[in-house]
Design a protein around this motif. Structure first.
Motif, PDB file in Angstrom:
ATOM      1  N   THR A  77      -8.540  16.832  44.058  1.00  0.00           N
ATOM      2  CA  THR A  77      -7.163  16.870  44.538  1.00  0.00           C
ATOM      3  C   THR A  77      -7.036  17.767  45.758  1.00  0.00           C
ATOM      4  N   VAL A  78      -7.691  18.929  45.716  1.00  0.00           N
ATOM      5  CA  VAL A  78      -7.705  19.807  46.888  1.00  0.00           C
ATOM      6  C   VAL A  78      -8.376  19.099  48.061  1.00  0.00           C
ATOM      7  N   ALA A  79      -9.470  18.391  47.782  1.00  0.00           N
ATOM      8  CA  ALA A  79     -10.160  17.640  48.839  1.00  0.00           C
ATOM      9  C   ALA A  79      -9.238  16.594  49.451  1.00  0.00           C
ATOM     10  N   ALA A  80      -8.519  15.856  48.613  1.00  0.00           N
ATOM     11  CA  ALA A  80      -7.612  14.821  49.111  1.00  0.00           C
ATOM     12  C   ALA A  80      -6.499  15.428  49.961  1.00  0.00           C
ATOM     13  N   ASP A  81      -5.955  16.558  49.522  1.00  0.00           N
ATOM     14  CA  ASP A  81      -4.916  17.229  50.302  1.00  0.00           C
ATOM     15  C   ASP A  81      -5.447  17.625  51.678  1.00  0.00           C
ATOM     16  N   THR A  82      -6.669  18.147  51.705  1.00  0.00           N
ATOM     17  CA  THR A  82      -7.273  18.545  52.977  1.00  0.00           C
ATOM     18  C   THR A  82      -7.559  17.335  53.849  1.00  0.00           C
ATOM     19  N   MET A  83      -8.027  16.250  53.237  1.00  0.00           N
ATOM     20  CA  MET A  83      -8.303  15.030  53.989  1.00  0.00           C
ATOM     21  C   MET A  83      -7.033  14.467  54.620  1.00  0.00           C
ATOM     22  N   ASN A  99     -19.864  13.482  43.789  1.00  0.00           N
ATOM     23  CA  ASN A  99     -20.796  12.858  42.844  1.00  0.00           C
ATOM     24  C   ASN A  99     -20.679  13.385  41.412  1.00  0.00           C
ATOM     25  N   GLY A 100     -19.780  14.346  41.195  1.00  0.00           N
ATOM     26  CA  GLY A 100     -19.498  14.777  39.834  1.00  0.00           C
ATOM     27  C   GLY A 100     -20.303  15.945  39.337  1.00  0.00           C
ATOM     28  N   THR A 101     -21.122  16.568  40.196  1.00  0.00           N
ATOM     29  CA  THR A 101     -21.928  17.707  39.760  1.00  0.00           C
ATOM     30  C   THR A 101     -21.353  19.039  40.237  1.00  0.00           C
ATOM     31  N   ALA A 102     -20.111  19.046  40.702  1.00  0.00           N
ATOM     32  CA  ALA A 102     -19.502  20.297  41.161  1.00  0.00           C
ATOM     33  C   ALA A 102     -19.257  21.236  39.990  1.00  0.00           C
ATOM     34  N   THR A 103     -19.369  22.527  40.267  1.00  0.00           N
ATOM     35  CA  THR A 103     -19.039  23.567  39.306  1.00  0.00           C
ATOM     36  C   THR A 103     -17.965  24.447  39.915  1.00  0.00           C
ATOM     37  N   GLU A 104     -17.570  25.472  39.201  1.00  0.00           N
ATOM     38  CA  GLU A 104     -16.555  26.384  39.714  1.00  0.00           C
ATOM     39  C   GLU A 104     -17.042  27.135  40.952  1.00  0.00           C
ATOM     40  N   HIS A 105     -18.353  27.086  41.230  1.00  0.00           N
ATOM     41  CA  HIS A 105     -18.919  27.764  42.396  1.00  0.00           C
ATOM     42  C   HIS A 105     -18.988  26.846  43.624  1.00  0.00           C
ATOM     43  N   SER A 106     -18.686  25.577  43.466  1.00  0.00           N
ATOM     44  CA  SER A 106     -18.934  24.600  44.524  1.00  0.00           C
ATOM     45  C   SER A 106     -17.873  24.640  45.618  1.00  0.00           C
ATOM     46  N   ASP A 107     -18.297  24.346  46.840  1.00  0.00           N
ATOM     47  CA  ASP A 107     -17.390  24.129  47.955  1.00  0.00           C
ATOM     48  C   ASP A 107     -17.104  22.637  48.095  1.00  0.00           C
ATOM     49  N   ILE A 108     -16.052  22.327  48.835  1.00  0.00           N
ATOM     50  CA  ILE A 108     -15.718  20.946  49.183  1.00  0.00           C
ATOM     51  C   ILE A 108     -16.384  20.622  50.512  1.00  0.00           C
ATOM     52  N   GLY A 200     -22.066   7.832  47.857  1.00  0.00           N
ATOM     53  CA  GLY A 200     -22.600   8.740  48.868  1.00  0.00           C
ATOM     54  C   GLY A 200     -21.530   9.403  49.702  1.00  0.00           C
ATOM     55  N   ARG A 201     -20.458   8.691  49.989  1.00  0.00           N
ATOM     56  CA  ARG A 201     -19.285   9.274  50.632  1.00  0.00           C
ATOM     57  C   ARG A 201     -18.083   8.411  50.302  1.00  0.00           C
ATOM     58  N   ALA A 202     -16.879   8.997  50.408  1.00  0.00           N
ATOM     59  CA  ALA A 202     -15.665   8.283  50.012  1.00  0.00           C
ATOM     60  C   ALA A 202     -14.533   8.642  50.960  1.00  0.00           C
ATOM     61  N   ASN A 203     -13.798   7.617  51.426  1.00  0.00           N
ATOM     62  CA  ASN A 203     -12.629   7.884  52.255  1.00  0.00           C
ATOM     63  C   ASN A 203     -11.460   8.295  51.360  1.00  0.00           C
ATOM     64  N   LEU A 204     -10.313   8.551  51.979  1.00  0.00           N
ATOM     65  CA  LEU A 204      -9.185   9.095  51.218  1.00  0.00           C
ATOM     66  C   LEU A 204      -8.708   8.137  50.137  1.00  0.00           C
ATOM     67  N   ASP A 205      -8.609   6.860  50.444  1.00  0.00           N
ATOM     68  CA  ASP A 205      -8.166   5.893  49.432  1.00  0.00           C
ATOM     69  C   ASP A 205      -9.109   5.881  48.231  1.00  0.00           C
ATOM     70  N   SER A 206     -10.407   5.978  48.500  1.00  0.00           N
ATOM     71  CA  SER A 206     -11.384   5.980  47.406  1.00  0.00           C
ATOM     72  C   SER A 206     -11.285   7.249  46.573  1.00  0.00           C
ATOM     73  N   VAL A 207     -11.000   8.367  47.217  1.00  0.00           N
ATOM     74  CA  VAL A 207     -10.843   9.623  46.469  1.00  0.00           C
ATOM     75  C   VAL A 207      -9.623   9.535  45.559  1.00  0.00           C
ATOM     76  N   PHE A 208      -8.508   9.012  46.075  1.00  0.00           N
ATOM     77  CA  PHE A 208      -7.332   8.838  45.234  1.00  0.00           C
ATOM     78  C   PHE A 208      -7.641   7.907  44.063  1.00  0.00           C
ATOM     79  N   ARG A 209      -8.376   6.843  44.322  1.00  0.00           N
ATOM     80  CA  ARG A 209      -8.732   5.902  43.245  1.00  0.00           C
ATOM     81  C   ARG A 209      -9.612   6.590  42.208  1.00  0.00           C
ATOM     82  N   LEU A 210     -10.566   7.391  42.675  1.00  0.00           N
ATOM     83  CA  LEU A 210     -11.457   8.093  41.755  1.00  0.00           C
ATOM     84  C   LEU A 210     -10.671   9.063  40.877  1.00  0.00           C
TER      85      LEU A 210
END
Length: 216
Positions: A77-83, A99-108, A200-210
């Motif tokens: 959601t933060v990524a989508a807002d920034t996008m 890809n779903g392997t983010a943790t609380e330490h991960s950056d966007i 491998g990468r996703a545009n904004l529409d794909s992120v919202f769908r995900l």
């Protein structure tokens, strides 16, 4: 210990270090080898990053549960807002948050495709964003980035209550670099991986769908 079993154990240990301590992949593999092999660490055959990521996905599925799913949703959601703020530069989400392997330490991590990298800098300045600039010369990278910008945004999600800011890293490329296909993952190998996560990468529409489909 058989070589394949050793690689799996090293990958699993590295995955735990990434998930629990926020280690980078290279650091996690070195520490895993030292932890398991001690003085023999230098002579070991290290797992590659794909093997570590596979074990990290398994670890997060086993131990993360609902909390990890909520964290992913919050990060995306933060990524989508920034996008949305960067929509003129064809933003695409990449990396662990996708890809779903983010943790609380991960950056966007976001890829931008531009006519001029300076246009991105100017937009961030106009938005009042304080950012750092790194040269884009990544060894062996395809395509080569023009530059990388990094900044932080406020973190308000309950998924990581001890963290108040989250890092955003922009990887900036020429406009026509978007035609180069991203490296996809084999969803037949990665169990329960969403096709958008594997892309491998996703545009904004794909992120919202995900985000929407992951909430079901």
């Amino acid at each position: 210990m058989a070589a394949n079993n050793l690689r799996t154990e090293l990958a699993a240990t590295a995955a735990r270090l990434i998930a629990e301590e926020g280690c980078e992949y290279a650091q996690a593999k070195r520490r895993a080898a030292q932890e398991i092999l001690g003085e023999d660490a230098r002579r070991s055959t290290m797992p590659d990053n794909h093997e570590v990521e596979h074990e990290l996905r398994r670890y997060l599925k086993l131990f993360g549960g609902d909390a990890h799913r909520a964290l992913l949703t919050a990060l995306r959601t933060v990524a989508a807002d920034t996008m949305q703020r960067l929509h003129d530069f064809e933003p695409h989400l990449i990396g662990a948050v996708l890809n779903g392997t983010a943790t609380e330490h991960s950056d966007i991590h976001l890829q931008l495709f531009v006519d001029s990298a300076k246009d991105v800098e100017l937009l961030l300045i106009n938005l009042g964003v304080d950012f750092d600039v790194d040269d884009g010369d990544g060894a062996g990278e395809r395509p080569a980035a023009l530059e990388r910008l990094s900044f932080v945004v406020p973190w308000t999600a309950s998924g990581a209550p001890g963290r108040r800011m989250i890092g955003v890293r922009l990887h900036i490329y020429t406009r026509d670099a978007v035609r180069i296909a991203a490296r996809r993952r084999d969803i037949a190998v990665e169990e329960d991986m969403h096709p958008i996560e594997a892309a491998g990468r996703a545009n904004l529409d794909s992120v919202f769908r995900l985000i929407a489909e992951s909430a079901k």
